[in-house]
Write an enzyme that holds these catalytic residues in place. Structure first.
Site, PDB file in Angstrom:
ATOM      1  N   GLY A 127      -4.542   3.692   1.487  1.00 50.06           N
ATOM      2  CA  GLY A 127      -5.051   5.208   0.511  1.00 50.06           C
ATOM      3  C   GLY A 127      -6.326   5.512   0.833  1.00 50.06           C
ATOM      4  O   GLY A 127      -6.952   5.347  -0.410  1.00 50.06           O
TER       5      GLY A 127
ATOM      6  N   LEU B 142      -8.038   7.933   0.827  1.00 50.62           N
ATOM      7  CA  LEU B 142      -8.712   8.978   0.358  1.00 50.62           C
ATOM      8  C   LEU B 142      -8.807   9.730  -0.620  1.00 50.62           C
ATOM      9  O   LEU B 142      -8.715  10.707  -1.065  1.00 50.62           O
ATOM     10  CB  LEU B 142      -8.187  10.497   1.608  1.00 50.62           C
ATOM     11  CG  LEU B 142      -8.291   9.832   3.219  1.00 50.62           C
ATOM     12  CD1 LEU B 142      -8.034  10.913   3.685  1.00 50.62           C
ATOM     13  CD2 LEU B 142      -9.763   9.853   3.480  1.00 50.62           C
ATOM     14  N   GLY B 143      -7.733   8.408  -1.216  1.00 48.16           N
ATOM     15  CA  GLY B 143      -7.611   8.574  -2.844  1.00 48.16           C
ATOM     16  C   GLY B 143      -9.251   8.510  -3.582  1.00 48.16           C
ATOM     17  O   GLY B 143      -9.947   8.016  -3.143  1.00 48.16           O
ATOM     18  N   GLN B 144      -8.183   8.259  -4.907  1.00 50.08           N
ATOM     19  CA  GLN B 144     -10.257   8.559  -5.800  1.00 50.08           C
ATOM     20  C   GLN B 144     -10.642   7.210  -5.084  1.00 50.08           C
ATOM     21  O   GLN B 144     -12.453   6.971  -4.900  1.00 50.08           O
ATOM     22  CB  GLN B 144      -9.798   8.197  -7.565  1.00 50.08           C
ATOM     23  CG  GLN B 144     -10.669   7.871  -8.258  1.00 50.08           C
ATOM     24  CD  GLN B 144     -10.828   8.073 -10.041  1.00 50.08           C
ATOM     25  OE1 GLN B 144      -9.877   7.269  -9.861  1.00 50.08           O
ATOM     26  NE2 GLN B 144     -11.379   8.339 -10.544  1.00 50.08           N
TER      27      GLN B 144
ATOM     28  N   ASP C  19      -4.902   6.438   5.565  1.00 48.11           N
ATOM     29  CA  ASP C  19      -3.784   6.999   4.761  1.00 48.11           C
ATOM     30  C   ASP C  19      -2.957   8.332   5.251  1.00 48.11           C
ATOM     31  O   ASP C  19      -2.712   8.409   6.550  1.00 48.11           O
ATOM     32  CB  ASP C  19      -4.575   8.353   3.836  1.00 48.11           C
ATOM     33  CG  ASP C  19      -4.254   8.495   2.296  1.00 48.11           C
ATOM     34  OD1 ASP C  19      -5.361   7.745   1.706  1.00 48.11           O
ATOM     35  OD2 ASP C  19      -3.967   9.685   2.499  1.00 48.11           O
ATOM     36  N   ILE C  20      -1.488   8.575   4.152  1.00 45.60           N
ATOM     37  CA  ILE C  20      -0.588   9.547   4.930  1.00 45.60           C
ATOM     38  C   ILE C  20      -1.148  10.840   5.134  1.00 45.60           C
ATOM     39  O   ILE C  20      -0.095  11.038   6.115  1.00 45.60           O
ATOM     40  CB  ILE C  20      -0.121   8.429   3.547  1.00 45.60           C
ATOM     41  CG1 ILE C  20       1.743   9.160   4.107  1.00 45.60           C
ATOM     42  CG2 ILE C  20      -0.315  10.137   2.581  1.00 45.60           C
ATOM     43  CD1 ILE C  20       2.860   9.392   2.631  1.00 45.60           C
ATOM     44  N   ARG C  21      -2.079  11.291   4.494  1.00 42.33           N
ATOM     45  CA  ARG C  21      -2.706  12.425   5.194  1.00 42.33           C
ATOM     46  C   ARG C  21      -3.464  12.070   5.613  1.00 42.33           C
ATOM     47  O   ARG C  21      -4.583  11.128   5.670  1.00 42.33           O
ATOM     48  CB  ARG C  21      -2.477  13.271   4.061  1.00 42.33           C
ATOM     49  CG  ARG C  21      -3.500  13.024   3.227  1.00 42.33           C
ATOM     50  CD  ARG C  21      -3.090  12.671   1.762  1.00 42.33           C
ATOM     51  NE  ARG C  21      -3.961  12.874   1.068  1.00 42.33           N
ATOM     52  CZ  ARG C  21      -4.688  13.088  -0.011  1.00 42.33           C
ATOM     53  NH1 ARG C  21      -5.257  13.741  -0.037  1.00 42.33           N
ATOM     54  NH2 ARG C  21      -5.131  11.664  -0.979  1.00 42.33           N
TER      55      ARG C  21
ATOM     56  N   ASP D 251       2.030   5.641   6.397  1.00 39.55           N
ATOM     57  CA  ASP D 251       2.369   4.948   5.294  1.00 39.55           C
ATOM     58  C   ASP D 251       2.576   3.966   4.967  1.00 39.55           C
ATOM     59  O   ASP D 251       3.146   3.218   6.109  1.00 39.55           O
ATOM     60  CB  ASP D 251       3.921   6.337   5.950  1.00 39.55           C
ATOM     61  CG  ASP D 251       5.138   6.449   4.827  1.00 39.55           C
ATOM     62  OD1 ASP D 251       4.307   5.339   3.422  1.00 39.55           O
ATOM     63  OD2 ASP D 251       6.037   6.745   4.444  1.00 39.55           O
TER      64      ASP D 251
ATOM     65  N   TYR E 251       4.919   2.385 -13.952  1.00 39.31           N
ATOM     66  CA  TYR E 251       3.825   1.376 -13.118  1.00 39.31           C
ATOM     67  C   TYR E 251       3.564   0.460 -13.892  1.00 39.31           C
ATOM     68  O   TYR E 251       3.171  -0.597 -12.752  1.00 39.31           O
ATOM     69  CB  TYR E 251       2.579   3.422 -13.768  1.00 39.31           C
ATOM     70  CG  TYR E 251       0.812   2.083 -13.771  1.00 39.31           C
ATOM     71  CD1 TYR E 251       0.926   3.030 -12.319  1.00 39.31           C
ATOM     72  CD2 TYR E 251       0.201   2.342 -14.287  1.00 39.31           C
ATOM     73  CE1 TYR E 251      -0.377   2.511 -11.814  1.00 39.31           C
ATOM     74  CE2 TYR E 251      -0.456   2.102 -13.581  1.00 39.31           C
ATOM     75  CZ  TYR E 251      -1.452   2.189 -12.816  1.00 39.31           C
ATOM     76  OH  TYR E 251      -3.157   1.944 -12.302  1.00 39.31           O
TER      77      TYR E 251
HETATM   78  C1  AKB Z   1      -4.108   5.238 -14.900  1.00 43.37           C
HETATM   79  O1  AKB Z   1      -4.181   5.936 -15.888  1.00 43.37           O
HETATM   80  O2  AKB Z   1      -2.409   5.747 -14.488  1.00 43.37           O
HETATM   81  C2  AKB Z   1      -4.872   4.571 -14.036  1.00 43.37           C
HETATM   82  C3  AKB Z   1      -4.489   2.769 -14.066  1.00 43.37           C
HETATM   83  C4  AKB Z   1      -5.665   3.249 -15.278  1.00 43.37           C
HETATM   84  O3  AKB Z   1      -4.701   2.333 -13.926  1.00 43.37           O
HETATM   85  N1  AKB Z   1      -6.450   5.192 -14.007  1.00 43.37           N
END
Ligand code: AKB
Length: 318
Positions: free
Chosen positions: A8, A10-12, A34-36, A53, A142
Protein backbone atom coordinates in the site's frame (compact mmCIF):
# COMPACT_ATOMS: atom_id res chain seq x y z
CA UNK A 1 15.29 -3.17 9.89
CA UNK A 2 17.60 -3.65 6.91
CA UNK A 3 15.31 -4.57 4.00
CA UNK A 4 11.81 -3.24 4.39
CA UNK A 5 8.88 -4.27 2.20
CA UNK A 6 5.97 -1.82 2.24
CA UNK A 7 2.50 -2.71 0.91
CA UNK A 8 0.00 0.00 0.00
CA UNK A 9 3.00 2.24 -0.60
CA UNK A 10 1.16 4.81 -2.70
CA UNK A 11 -1.59 5.42 -0.14
CA UNK A 12 -1.81 8.28 2.36
CA UNK A 13 0.63 6.77 4.90
CA UNK A 14 2.72 4.73 2.47
CA UNK A 15 3.69 7.52 0.11
CA UNK A 16 5.26 9.47 2.99
CA UNK A 17 6.52 6.50 5.01
CA UNK A 18 8.48 5.11 2.05
CA UNK A 19 10.33 8.42 1.63
CA UNK A 20 10.85 8.81 5.38
CA UNK A 21 12.27 5.29 5.69
CA UNK A 22 14.41 5.66 2.57
CA UNK A 23 15.96 8.76 4.14
CA UNK A 24 16.85 6.68 7.23
CA UNK A 25 17.63 3.21 5.85
CA UNK A 26 18.70 4.01 2.27
CA UNK A 27 16.71 4.14 -0.98
CA UNK A 28 17.50 0.57 -2.08
CA UNK A 29 16.50 -0.89 1.28
CA UNK A 30 12.85 0.14 1.17
CA UNK A 31 10.82 -1.81 -1.40
CA UNK A 32 7.61 0.00 -2.23
CA UNK A 33 4.68 -2.07 -3.53
CA UNK A 34 1.18 -1.08 -4.53
CA UNK A 35 -1.68 -2.41 -6.64
CA UNK A 36 -1.07 0.38 -9.16
CA UNK A 37 1.95 2.19 -10.47
CA UNK A 38 1.90 5.99 -10.70
CA UNK A 39 4.69 7.07 -13.03
CA UNK A 40 6.49 10.13 -11.75
CA UNK A 41 5.50 9.42 -8.15
CA UNK A 42 8.52 9.98 -5.92
CA UNK A 43 8.02 6.69 -4.03
CA UNK A 44 8.01 4.84 -7.39
CA UNK A 45 11.00 6.66 -8.86
CA UNK A 46 13.36 6.95 -5.89
CA UNK A 47 13.92 3.23 -5.16
CA UNK A 48 12.64 -0.28 -5.83
CA UNK A 49 8.95 -0.49 -6.73
CA UNK A 50 6.83 -3.56 -7.56
CA UNK A 51 3.18 -3.93 -8.49
CA UNK A 52 1.47 -6.09 -5.84
CA UNK A 53 -2.14 -6.97 -5.15
CA UNK A 54 -2.00 -8.04 -1.48
CA UNK A 55 -4.62 -10.71 -2.20
CA UNK A 56 -1.95 -12.49 -4.28
CA UNK A 57 -0.05 -14.46 -1.62
CA UNK A 58 2.33 -16.10 -4.11
CA UNK A 59 3.47 -12.81 -5.62
CA UNK A 60 3.91 -11.24 -2.18
CA UNK A 61 6.19 -14.08 -1.11
CA UNK A 62 8.15 -13.87 -4.39
CA UNK A 63 8.83 -10.16 -3.94
CA UNK A 64 9.81 -10.57 -0.29
CA UNK A 65 12.24 -13.36 -1.22
CA UNK A 66 13.63 -11.52 -4.24
CA UNK A 67 14.63 -8.56 -2.05
CA UNK A 68 15.54 -10.57 1.09
CA UNK A 69 13.03 -8.60 3.16
CA UNK A 70 13.52 -8.75 6.93
CA UNK A 71 10.66 -6.37 7.76
CA UNK A 72 7.13 -6.03 6.37
CA UNK A 73 5.13 -2.85 6.80
CA UNK A 74 1.67 -3.89 5.73
CA UNK A 75 -0.45 -0.81 4.99
CA UNK A 76 -2.78 -1.90 2.15
CA UNK A 77 -6.38 -1.69 3.40
CA UNK A 78 -9.73 -0.05 2.71
CA UNK A 79 -10.69 2.79 5.09
CA UNK A 80 -13.87 2.98 7.15
CA UNK A 81 -16.39 4.64 4.83
CA UNK A 82 -15.39 2.63 1.74
CA UNK A 83 -15.35 -0.56 3.80
CA UNK A 84 -18.90 0.19 4.93
CA UNK A 85 -19.98 0.65 1.29
CA UNK A 86 -18.13 -2.51 0.13
CA UNK A 87 -17.99 -4.86 3.13
CA UNK A 88 -17.18 -8.06 1.20
CA UNK A 89 -14.28 -6.45 -0.63
CA UNK A 90 -13.15 -4.91 2.66
CA UNK A 91 -12.98 -8.31 4.30
CA UNK A 92 -11.09 -9.72 1.28
CA UNK A 93 -8.50 -6.96 1.21
CA UNK A 94 -8.16 -6.10 4.89
CA UNK A 95 -8.18 -9.66 6.24
CA UNK A 96 -6.97 -11.61 3.18
CA UNK A 97 -4.09 -9.17 2.64
CA UNK A 98 -3.13 -9.22 6.31
CA UNK A 99 -3.19 -13.01 6.47
CA UNK A 100 -0.98 -13.27 3.37
CA UNK A 101 1.47 -10.73 4.78
CA UNK A 102 1.65 -12.49 8.16
CA UNK A 103 2.28 -15.81 6.41
CA UNK A 104 5.19 -14.29 4.47
CA UNK A 105 6.53 -12.82 7.73
CA UNK A 106 6.28 -16.23 9.37
CA UNK A 107 7.99 -18.05 6.49
CA UNK A 108 10.82 -15.50 6.13
CA UNK A 109 11.12 -14.57 9.81
CA UNK A 110 10.33 -10.90 9.18
CA UNK A 111 9.48 -8.23 11.73
CA UNK A 112 5.97 -7.01 11.04
CA UNK A 113 4.01 -3.77 11.39
CA UNK A 114 0.40 -3.16 10.48
CA UNK A 115 -1.83 -0.30 11.61
CA UNK A 116 -5.02 -0.79 13.56
CA UNK A 117 -7.28 2.21 14.15
CA UNK A 118 -9.58 4.02 16.56
CA UNK A 119 -12.11 2.19 14.36
CA UNK A 120 -11.34 -0.93 16.41
CA UNK A 121 -13.56 0.56 19.13
CA UNK A 122 -17.34 0.72 19.12
CA UNK A 123 -20.32 2.26 20.86
CA UNK A 124 -19.92 0.16 24.02
CA UNK A 125 -16.26 1.23 24.46
CA UNK A 126 -15.69 3.93 27.14
CA UNK A 127 -15.49 6.99 24.87
CA UNK A 128 -13.42 9.42 26.92
CA UNK A 129 -9.78 8.62 27.60
CA UNK A 130 -10.39 5.15 26.16
CA UNK A 131 -8.01 2.68 27.86
CA UNK A 132 -5.50 0.51 26.03
CA UNK A 133 -7.26 -2.69 27.09
CA UNK A 134 -11.02 -2.28 26.93
CA UNK A 135 -14.26 -3.37 25.24
CA UNK A 136 -13.87 -3.71 21.45
CA UNK A 137 -17.20 -4.38 19.81
CA UNK A 138 -17.17 -2.22 16.64
CA UNK A 139 -20.25 -2.23 14.43
CA UNK A 140 -18.56 -1.45 11.12
CA UNK A 141 -16.83 -3.84 8.72
CA UNK A 142 -13.72 -1.70 9.01
CA UNK A 143 -13.79 -2.11 12.79
CA UNK A 144 -14.43 -5.85 12.52
CA UNK A 145 -11.35 -6.22 10.29
CA UNK A 146 -9.25 -4.07 12.63
CA UNK A 147 -10.15 -6.07 15.77
CA UNK A 148 -9.71 -9.35 13.89
CA UNK A 149 -6.38 -8.06 12.60
CA UNK A 150 -5.21 -7.19 16.11
CA UNK A 151 -6.13 -10.69 17.28
CA UNK A 152 -4.45 -12.33 14.30
CA UNK A 153 -1.22 -10.40 14.93
CA UNK A 154 -1.31 -11.44 18.61
CA UNK A 155 -1.81 -15.03 17.48
CA UNK A 156 1.15 -14.96 15.08
CA UNK A 157 3.32 -13.51 17.84
CA UNK A 158 2.29 -16.08 20.46
CA UNK A 159 2.00 -19.13 18.22
CA UNK A 160 4.82 -18.60 15.71
CA UNK A 161 7.04 -15.96 17.35
CA UNK A 162 6.51 -13.44 14.54
CA UNK A 163 7.67 -10.03 15.81
CA UNK A 164 4.33 -8.27 15.25
CA UNK A 165 3.86 -4.64 16.28
CA UNK A 166 1.07 -2.16 15.66
CA UNK A 167 -0.69 1.03 16.66
CA UNK A 168 -4.29 2.20 16.67
CA UNK A 169 -4.00 5.26 14.47
CA UNK A 170 -6.36 8.16 14.95
CA UNK A 171 -7.36 10.29 11.92
CA UNK A 172 -4.16 11.20 10.04
CA UNK A 173 -3.77 14.65 8.55
CA UNK A 174 -1.31 15.24 5.74
CA UNK A 175 -0.75 17.37 2.63
CA UNK A 176 1.09 14.92 0.31
CA UNK A 177 -1.51 12.25 -0.53
CA UNK A 178 -5.24 12.38 0.14
CA UNK A 179 -6.60 9.66 2.47
CA UNK A 180 -9.66 8.56 0.43
CA UNK A 181 -12.61 6.88 2.04
CA UNK A 182 -12.18 7.53 5.75
CA UNK A 183 -14.44 9.09 8.36
CA UNK A 184 -11.77 11.47 9.64
CA UNK A 185 -11.05 12.75 6.09
CA UNK A 186 -13.03 15.94 6.79
CA UNK A 187 -10.05 17.15 8.81
CA UNK A 188 -7.89 16.94 5.66
CA UNK A 189 -10.50 18.22 3.16
CA UNK A 190 -11.13 21.31 5.28
CA UNK A 191 -7.59 22.64 4.68
CA UNK A 192 -7.86 22.20 0.89
CA UNK A 193 -11.24 23.96 0.76
CA UNK A 194 -10.11 26.70 3.15
CA UNK A 195 -7.25 27.57 0.82
CA UNK A 196 -9.20 27.16 -2.42
CA UNK A 197 -12.63 28.59 -1.52
CA UNK A 198 -12.40 30.05 2.01
CA UNK A 199 -15.31 27.85 3.07
CA UNK A 200 -15.99 24.21 3.89
CA UNK A 201 -19.13 22.13 4.24
CA UNK A 202 -18.40 19.43 6.83
CA UNK A 203 -19.88 15.94 6.52
CA UNK A 204 -19.24 15.49 10.26
CA UNK A 205 -21.51 17.31 12.72
CA UNK A 206 -20.34 20.08 15.04
CA UNK A 207 -19.51 18.67 18.48
CA UNK A 208 -18.20 15.30 17.20
CA UNK A 209 -14.81 14.75 18.81
CA UNK A 210 -12.28 12.36 17.29
CA UNK A 211 -8.58 11.76 17.85
CA UNK A 212 -6.18 13.05 15.20
CA UNK A 213 -2.47 13.19 14.41
CA UNK A 214 -0.27 15.06 11.94
CA UNK A 215 1.59 12.76 9.53
CA UNK A 216 5.16 13.55 10.71
CA UNK A 217 4.22 12.28 14.18
CA UNK A 218 2.66 9.14 12.66
CA UNK A 219 5.80 8.35 10.63
CA UNK A 220 7.96 8.89 13.66
CA UNK A 221 5.73 6.59 15.72
CA UNK A 222 6.06 3.73 13.22
CA UNK A 223 9.86 3.92 13.13
CA UNK A 224 10.15 4.34 16.92
CA UNK A 225 7.91 1.36 17.57
CA UNK A 226 9.74 -0.84 15.06
CA UNK A 227 13.10 0.12 16.60
CA UNK A 228 11.87 -0.43 20.17
CA UNK A 229 13.38 -3.04 22.46
CA UNK A 230 11.06 -6.07 22.08
CA UNK A 231 11.54 -7.09 25.73
CA UNK A 232 9.76 -3.85 26.78
CA UNK A 233 6.65 -4.51 24.67
CA UNK A 234 3.88 -5.93 26.82
CA UNK A 235 1.34 -5.20 24.08
CA UNK A 236 1.85 -6.39 20.55
CA UNK A 237 -1.35 -5.25 18.83
CA UNK A 238 -2.05 -2.53 18.92
CA UNK A 239 -1.05 0.56 20.92
CA UNK A 240 -3.42 3.49 21.37
CA UNK A 241 -1.66 6.61 20.07
CA UNK A 242 -3.00 10.13 19.61
CA UNK A 243 -1.78 13.71 19.36
CA UNK A 244 -5.00 15.72 19.74
CA UNK A 245 -8.76 15.44 19.92
CA UNK A 246 -11.01 18.08 18.36
CA UNK A 247 -14.42 18.61 16.74
CA UNK A 248 -15.09 20.41 13.44
CA UNK A 249 -15.74 23.91 14.80
CA UNK A 250 -12.42 23.84 16.65
CA UNK A 251 -10.36 23.10 13.55
CA UNK A 252 -12.41 25.77 11.71
CA UNK A 253 -11.60 28.33 14.44
CA UNK A 254 -7.92 27.50 14.14
CA UNK A 255 -7.99 27.93 10.34
CA UNK A 256 -9.81 31.27 10.78
CA UNK A 257 -6.77 32.62 12.62
CA UNK A 258 -4.91 32.33 9.28
CA UNK A 259 -7.77 32.86 6.77
CA UNK A 260 -9.98 35.54 8.33
CA UNK A 261 -13.04 35.10 6.11
CA UNK A 262 -13.06 31.27 6.33
CA UNK A 263 -16.52 29.84 7.15
CA UNK A 264 -17.61 26.32 8.05
CA UNK A 265 -21.11 24.94 7.39
CA UNK A 266 -22.53 21.46 7.90
CA UNK A 267 -24.03 18.95 5.48
CA UNK A 268 -23.86 15.79 7.56
CA UNK A 269 -23.35 12.41 5.88
CA UNK A 270 -25.40 9.96 8.01
CA UNK A 271 -23.13 6.99 7.27
CA UNK A 272 -19.89 8.67 8.26
CA UNK A 273 -21.56 10.47 11.18
CA UNK A 274 -22.77 7.11 12.56
CA UNK A 275 -19.23 5.73 12.27
CA UNK A 276 -17.78 8.80 14.01
CA UNK A 277 -20.38 8.56 16.77
CA UNK A 278 -19.33 4.98 17.46
CA UNK A 279 -15.65 5.94 17.89
CA UNK A 280 -14.04 7.36 21.05
CA UNK A 281 -13.88 11.09 21.74
CA UNK A 282 -10.32 10.68 23.02
CA UNK A 283 -8.00 7.75 23.68
CA UNK A 284 -5.39 7.16 26.36
CA UNK A 285 -1.88 6.40 25.09
CA UNK A 286 -0.08 5.76 28.39
CA UNK A 287 0.91 2.21 27.38
CA UNK A 288 2.61 3.47 24.18
CA UNK A 289 4.47 6.15 26.16
CA UNK A 290 5.61 3.65 28.79
CA UNK A 291 6.48 0.66 26.61
CA UNK A 292 8.29 2.36 23.71
CA UNK A 293 8.48 6.07 24.42
CA UNK A 294 5.74 7.32 22.08
CA UNK A 295 5.51 11.10 21.88
CA UNK A 296 4.03 13.61 19.44
CA UNK A 297 5.21 17.06 18.42
CA UNK A 298 2.24 18.70 16.72
CA UNK A 299 -0.94 20.04 18.33
CA UNK A 300 -3.89 21.60 16.48
CA UNK A 301 -2.29 25.07 16.29
CA UNK A 302 1.17 24.00 15.08
CA UNK A 303 -0.31 21.44 12.67
CA UNK A 304 -2.65 24.05 11.16
CA UNK A 305 0.18 26.53 10.61
CA UNK A 306 2.35 23.89 8.93
CA UNK A 307 -0.49 22.34 6.92
CA UNK A 308 -1.64 25.70 5.47
CA UNK A 309 1.92 26.66 4.73
CA UNK A 310 2.82 23.44 2.91
CA UNK A 311 -0.51 23.07 1.15
CA UNK A 312 -0.55 26.66 -0.16
CA UNK A 313 2.85 25.91 -1.74
CA UNK A 314 1.58 22.65 -3.21
CA UNK A 315 -1.62 24.22 -4.56
CA UNK A 316 0.22 27.37 -5.61
CA UNK A 317 -2.16 29.61 -3.64
CA UNK A 318 -0.81 32.80 -2.04
C1 AKB B 1 -10.77 6.35 8.81
O1 AKB B 1 -11.37 7.41 9.06
O2 AKB B 1 -11.30 5.36 8.31
C2 AKB B 1 -9.32 6.27 9.20
C3 AKB B 1 -9.14 5.73 10.57
C4 AKB B 1 -9.31 6.58 11.75
O3 AKB B 1 -8.85 4.58 10.71
N1 AKB B 1 -8.71 7.57 9.07
Amino acid sequence: MKKILVTGALGQIGSELVMHMRSIYGNDNVIATDIRRIDGNVAVESGPFEILDVKDAKRMAEIAKQYNADTIIHLAALLSAVAEAKPVLAWDINMGGLFNALEVARELNCAFFTPSSIGAFGPSTPSVNTPQDTIQRPQTMYGVTKVSGELLCDYYFKKFGVDTRGVRFPGLISYETLPGGGTTDYAVDIYYEALKNHKYSSFIKQGTYMDMMYMPDALNAIVTLMEADPSKLVHRNAFNITAMSFEPSQIAAEIKKHIKDFEISYNVDPVRQAIADSWPDSIDCTAARQEWGFSSKYDLASMTTDMLNKLSGKLNIK
